[in-house]
Design a protein around this motif. Sequence first.
Motif: not given
Length: 115
Positions: A56-58, A66-75, A105-106, A112-115
């Motif tokens: 789900a975090l992909d 990963n932290a330096y891709g998905d994590g950075i974009m989430i932040m 898209g990202v 969609s993760l924010i509930i």
Amino acid sequence: DGNGSVGAYSDGLMIVRKLMGVFPGEDLTNKAISSDATRNTNEIHQYIQSGIDSKALDIDQSDSVNAYGDGIMIMRHLMGVFPEQALIDKAIDSNSPYYPSNWNGVATNIDSLII
């Protein structure tokens, strides 16, 4: 942390810390967990791990989390100061179907993760 509010320097920071894999135990939540959190540190570890395991975090759908891709974009998204293409610049995986320029898209996947 389950308090009903999503923040970059709380939820986002804990996600990045977990993805980095070097913040064991209380280090994960130190100065990031909200005073009104409904989850304790162990539950937060488990909750984020379930997002990793289920992919789900992909958020760029590259088939890795990963932290330096998905994590950075989430932040970036939670901070709200990286508009459009800046959201994914130098963070999106080249294996992503959104690569090189589908920032929307990202952003939609993160929302969609924010509930």
